[in-house]
Scaffold this active site. Structure first.
Site, short mmCIF file in Angstrom:
data_model
loop_
_atom_site.label_atom_id
_atom_site.label_comp_id
_atom_site.label_asym_id
_atom_site.label_seq_id
_atom_site.Cartn_x
_atom_site.Cartn_y
_atom_site.Cartn_z
N GLN A 173 0.90 -1.16 0.00
CA GLN A 173 0.00 0.00 0.00
C GLN A 173 0.93 1.21 0.00
O GLN A 173 1.47 1.58 1.03
CB GLN A 173 -0.92 0.00 1.23
CG GLN A 173 -1.70 1.30 1.44
CD GLN A 173 -2.59 1.68 0.26
OE1 GLN A 173 -3.20 0.84 -0.39
NE2 GLN A 173 -2.64 2.97 -0.05
N GLN A 175 0.35 4.50 -1.15
CA GLN A 175 -0.18 5.81 -0.80
C GLN A 175 -0.33 5.90 0.73
O GLN A 175 -0.74 4.89 1.33
CB GLN A 175 -1.55 6.02 -1.46
CG GLN A 175 -1.94 7.49 -1.53
CD GLN A 175 -3.30 7.71 -2.22
OE1 GLN A 175 -4.14 6.84 -2.22
NE2 GLN A 175 -3.47 8.87 -2.78
N GLY A 303 -10.33 0.49 -0.66
CA GLY A 303 -9.76 0.14 -1.95
C GLY A 303 -8.59 1.03 -2.26
O GLY A 303 -8.41 2.08 -1.64
N GLU A 305 -6.57 2.49 -5.83
CA GLU A 305 -6.74 2.58 -7.28
C GLU A 305 -5.47 2.24 -8.05
O GLU A 305 -5.13 2.93 -9.02
CB GLU A 305 -7.22 3.98 -7.64
CG GLU A 305 -6.21 5.14 -7.36
CD GLU A 305 -6.30 5.73 -5.97
OE1 GLU A 305 -6.81 5.05 -5.05
OE2 GLU A 305 -5.84 6.88 -5.79
N ASN A 306 -4.76 1.22 -7.66
CA ASN A 306 -3.54 0.88 -8.39
C ASN A 306 -3.89 0.64 -9.86
O ASN A 306 -4.81 -0.12 -10.16
CB ASN A 306 -2.89 -0.34 -7.75
CG ASN A 306 -2.43 -0.05 -6.34
OD1 ASN A 306 -1.83 0.99 -6.07
ND2 ASN A 306 -2.75 -0.94 -5.40
N HIS A 329 -15.72 4.03 -7.27
CA HIS A 329 -14.73 5.02 -6.82
C HIS A 329 -13.34 4.70 -7.38
O HIS A 329 -12.69 5.55 -7.98
CB HIS A 329 -14.70 5.04 -5.29
CG HIS A 329 -13.71 6.02 -4.72
ND1 HIS A 329 -14.06 7.28 -4.32
CD2 HIS A 329 -12.38 5.93 -4.52
CE1 HIS A 329 -12.99 7.93 -3.90
NE2 HIS A 329 -11.96 7.12 -4.00
N GLU A 330 -12.91 3.46 -7.19
CA GLU A 330 -11.55 3.10 -7.64
C GLU A 330 -11.44 3.18 -9.17
O GLU A 330 -10.43 3.63 -9.70
CB GLU A 330 -11.16 1.71 -7.14
CG GLU A 330 -11.27 1.50 -5.63
CD GLU A 330 -10.62 2.59 -4.79
OE1 GLU A 330 -9.67 3.23 -5.26
OE2 GLU A 330 -11.09 2.81 -3.64
N HIS A 333 -10.98 6.71 -10.46
CA HIS A 333 -9.60 7.21 -10.38
C HIS A 333 -8.84 7.04 -11.71
O HIS A 333 -7.83 7.71 -11.93
CB HIS A 333 -8.83 6.47 -9.29
CG HIS A 333 -8.94 7.09 -7.93
ND1 HIS A 333 -8.51 8.36 -7.66
CD2 HIS A 333 -9.40 6.59 -6.76
CE1 HIS A 333 -8.71 8.63 -6.36
NE2 HIS A 333 -9.26 7.57 -5.80
N GLU A 352 -8.94 12.92 -4.71
CA GLU A 352 -10.07 12.24 -4.05
C GLU A 352 -11.41 12.95 -4.23
O GLU A 352 -12.46 12.31 -4.29
CB GLU A 352 -9.78 12.04 -2.56
CG GLU A 352 -8.58 11.13 -2.28
CD GLU A 352 -8.75 9.71 -2.82
OE1 GLU A 352 -9.83 9.37 -3.33
OE2 GLU A 352 -7.77 8.94 -2.73
N ASP A 408 -0.66 11.06 5.77
CA ASP A 408 -1.70 10.09 6.14
C ASP A 408 -2.77 10.73 7.03
O ASP A 408 -3.80 10.11 7.29
CB ASP A 408 -1.08 8.90 6.89
CG ASP A 408 -0.51 7.86 5.94
OD1 ASP A 408 -0.94 7.83 4.77
OD2 ASP A 408 0.37 7.08 6.35
N TYR A 416 -12.29 14.22 0.30
CA TYR A 416 -13.28 13.42 -0.45
C TYR A 416 -14.60 14.19 -0.60
O TYR A 416 -15.06 14.47 -1.70
CB TYR A 416 -13.59 12.09 0.27
CG TYR A 416 -12.48 11.06 0.27
CD1 TYR A 416 -11.43 11.15 1.16
CD2 TYR A 416 -12.49 9.98 -0.61
CE1 TYR A 416 -10.42 10.19 1.20
CE2 TYR A 416 -11.48 9.02 -0.59
CZ TYR A 416 -10.46 9.14 0.31
OH TYR A 416 -9.47 8.19 0.34
ZN LIG Z 1 -9.88 7.43 -3.82
#
Ligand SMILES: [Zn+2]
Length: 662
Positions: A173, A175, A303, A305-306, A329-330, A333, A352, A408, A416
């Site tokens: 992960q 991000q 989730g 968004e890779n 959502h993902e 992106h 976001e 973070d 968002y």
């Molecule tokens: Zn997002």
């Protein structure tokens, strides 16, 4: 990413003031010249040591080996460099907890030669600055390194922590700034690069990356990947485990453990329709395949968004597709974010906020206005709750320099929900016939770039506001972008479905008569969430028992309901919920779902003891991000004995007020 959402009180406690026919060939997209920024400005990323104005990475080539026994990734990273500053002779990279073994530069004679390097001491948030002396300004530099078992961007799971319990599992992960814990790199969204990788792993382990995963790849422990589109570092991703593939259509499908793949395929069956819907609004999907990877329940987020491979929590697989807006959502992106992203964490809303807006449009197109309205109301209620205690400087969409010590700790309500709300405001004022083509044009104009709020504002002014005078003023725009709080012109959404839920709750509070079964049988996750969110701070034992007998909230497999029921039960001293509550906290590591229950537990001495016991058992299965959050909450707990509420004194007004005490 979806979602960092924490409620205000949690945020405060944590110190957070939280292969396709229609797409162009990837090579074409990647090779397109990047347009110049519309406005000149000094862009500083406070969360990276890299100096991309002097030299920047244009391509990253990884050669890595995954060792589950050592919980380690080791190998080389080779950077193709563009030296921009004529005087520059150093390459500065971000690292965290990495062992750097060697740095080399490629000579004009094709020979690799050792370079001097220095690894600085560790900063708690930023990690360690790696400075490589490169007096000859080589076209390529290569670093040999190994990760630490405690890498903040990786999670290593024993077989017992997986669905199938046969093989270990690992995933990344990256991000916000965790890519640097598994690859030394210029870890700033300001720059984008292409990448390739050769990865070796145990022969029976499938390895996937945010790249050109082949659904038909032989499982032989030797894998190669190409990512021909330029991505920011936070989209670098890897996962390995007992993973199988099942397709939705020609360009999409799901990777999951064998025991999970059928359930996931059924839940996410609308994925192809979602891609078609997004393409109709915003133009071709530019990334080739769109696949999902269902992770174990310990994944700390909803989730991620890779690109080409969305990482998703299994906690949204609830059997009725009621939580698949996460996939919307993902997928969104792929336009908002992966295509046009933020230059620094101060502009995170560009990623976001626009994505949450696009998510709403996909949800509305596929599942109707009622569903989209309910989700807007839930999000905005969360924002209003969070803004009661959130520091005003974190309520600005465009953050001032120095506001955010750790990226973070972004306010999810701001980046968002307020970000999406701003775009919904623009949409309402201009109308979709004007706003939709503008947003599509924005994605095209800034495709494969990382931009600032000032660049967004400039494009908004010249391409929308100036062309349609007397609709929105720049003063209104600037209030959204640069002021705290919710602007007075924010559009309001009413949900007819929630009016029914409110009436049912109020009637029950007053009469103890449950709503008619014909009403509640039609309720999905959103209605139940709203039903519970409108409850007072505590309920009487008889009320909790009545609800539990009728609706089986205790033990619910639905995490969105669990994250609201268990805190209410705990605040009310409803001991019957404790065993199932403990099992929920042990099974699920998604931070948003479990933190409210931990918060309710640590409020009393008895609850704190229970929380500590559950955490001790759950901890090996939690991601480092979740572990850190729970540790902080337990460490900062100030437990007080629960105030018993006489049954007769329970409020009948469902306003979220503290219950009266004796
Ligand atoms: Zn997002």
């Amino acid at each position: 990413m979806r979602q960092l959402i924490l409620t205000a009180s949690i945020a405060a406690a944590l110190g957070i003031a939280s292969g396709c026919d229609h797409s162009p060939a990837p090579q074409q997209a990647a090779a397109a010249p990047a347009p110049r920024p519309a406005v000149a400005e000094q862009v500083v990323d406070e969360h990276s040591y890299a100096e991309p104005d002097k030299v920047r990475t244009t391509d990253l080539a990884l050669d890595l080996a995954i060792d589950f026994g050592k919980k380690q990734i080791a190998g080389t990273a080779t950077y193709t460099l563009e030296w921009l500053d004529k005087a520059a002779t150093q390459l500065v990279l971000d690292t965290r907890d990495l062992e750097i073994q060697k740095a080399e530069g490629l000579g004009v004679d094709g020979q690799w030669r050792a370079l001097q390097f220095a690894l600085a001491g560790k900063d708690k948030v930023l990690g360690s600055k790696l400075t490589i002396d490169a007096p000859d300004r080589p076209a390529q530099v290569r670093v040999t390194y190994a990760t630490s078992p405690a890498a903040s961007g990786l999670q290593w799971l024993e077989p017992s922590m997986t669905e199938g319990k046969q093989q270990p599992f690992m995933f990344s992960q990256s991000q916000q700034i965790h890519a640097r814990s598994w690859v030394p790199l210029q870890d700033t969204p300001r720059i984008r690069f292409t990448y390739s990788a050769h990865v070796s792993a145990p022969a029976d382990t499938m390895v996937l990356m945010s790249a050109d995963n082949d659904p038909a790849a032989a499982r032989d422990g030797d894998y190669t990947f190409e990512m021909p589109q330029k991505i920011p570092s936070y989209l670098l991703a890897i996962a390995a485990g007992d993973l199988v593939f099942k397709k939705f259509g020609d360009r999409s499908g799901v990777w999951a453990e064998p025991a999970m793949v059928d359930k996931a395929t059924a839940e996410f069956a609308d994925t192809e329709k979602m891609i078609d819907t997004a393409e109709a609004l915003y133009g071709p999907y530019r990334w080739g395949r769109y696949d999902l990877l269902v992770l174990p329940p310990s994944f700390p987020y909803g989730g991620m968004e890779n690109p080409r491979l969305t990482f998703a929590t299994p906690t949204v697989i609830v059997g009725d597709k009621s939580l698949v807006s996460l996939i919307a959502h993902e997928l969104a992106h792929s336009w908002s974010g992966n295509l046009v992203t933020f230059a620094t964490d101060k502009d995170a809303w560009l990623n976001e906020g626009t994505t949450t807006y696009v998510q709403g449009r996909i949800t509305e197109a596929l599942y109707g206005q009622d569903m989209a309205d309910m989700e807007h109301v839930i999000d905005r209620d969360e924002l209003k709750q969070e803004y009661r205690t959130l520091k005003p400087e974190l309520q600005r969409l465009s953050l001032k320099p120095g506001t955010l010590s750790d990226p973070d700790d972004q306010s999810s309500a701001t980046v968002y929900t307020k970000g999406a709300w701003f775009l919904q405001f623009l949409e309402k004022r201009f109308g979709r016939e004007v706003f939709d083509p503008w947003l599509k044009g924005y994605f095209d104009h800034f495709a494969f770039q990382s931009i600032t709020t000032a660049q967004f504002r400039d494009y908004l002014k010249t391409q929308l506001i100036d062309k349609h005078p007397n609709v929105v003023t720049m003063q209104e725009v600037d209030q959204w972008l640069y002021e705290p709080g919710i602007p007075p012109n924010a559009p309001v959404v009413e949900s007819g479905k929630f009016s029914t839920v409110n009436a049912a709750r109020i009637a029950w509070m007053g009469s103890a008569k449950l709503p008619d079964k014909t009403i509640t049988d039609a309720w999905g996750t959103q209605e139940w969430v709203h039903f519970l969110e409108g409850m007072p701070d505590t309920l009487a034992q008889a009320q909790l028992t009545q609800l539990d007998e009728a609706y089986r909230f205790t033990g619910t497999p639905n995490g969105e309901i669990a994250m609201r029921w268990y805190p209410l039960a705990e605040r009310s001293g409803y001991a019957a919920a404790r065993p199932a509550m403990g099992a929920f906290l042990e099974r699920v590591g998604r931070r948003k779902l479990i933190m409210p229950t931990y918060k309710a537990l640590v409020a009393t001495p008895d609850g704190l003891a229970f929380a500590k016991a559950v955490f001790a058992k759950a901890r090996p299965g939690y991601h480092p991000i979740t572990t850190g959050s729970v540790e902080a909450m337990i460490a900062e707990a100030k437990p007080m004995e629960r105030q018993e509420v006489p049954e007769a004194l329970h409020p009948v007004d469902p306003a979220p007020q503290p219950a009266p005490t004796k």
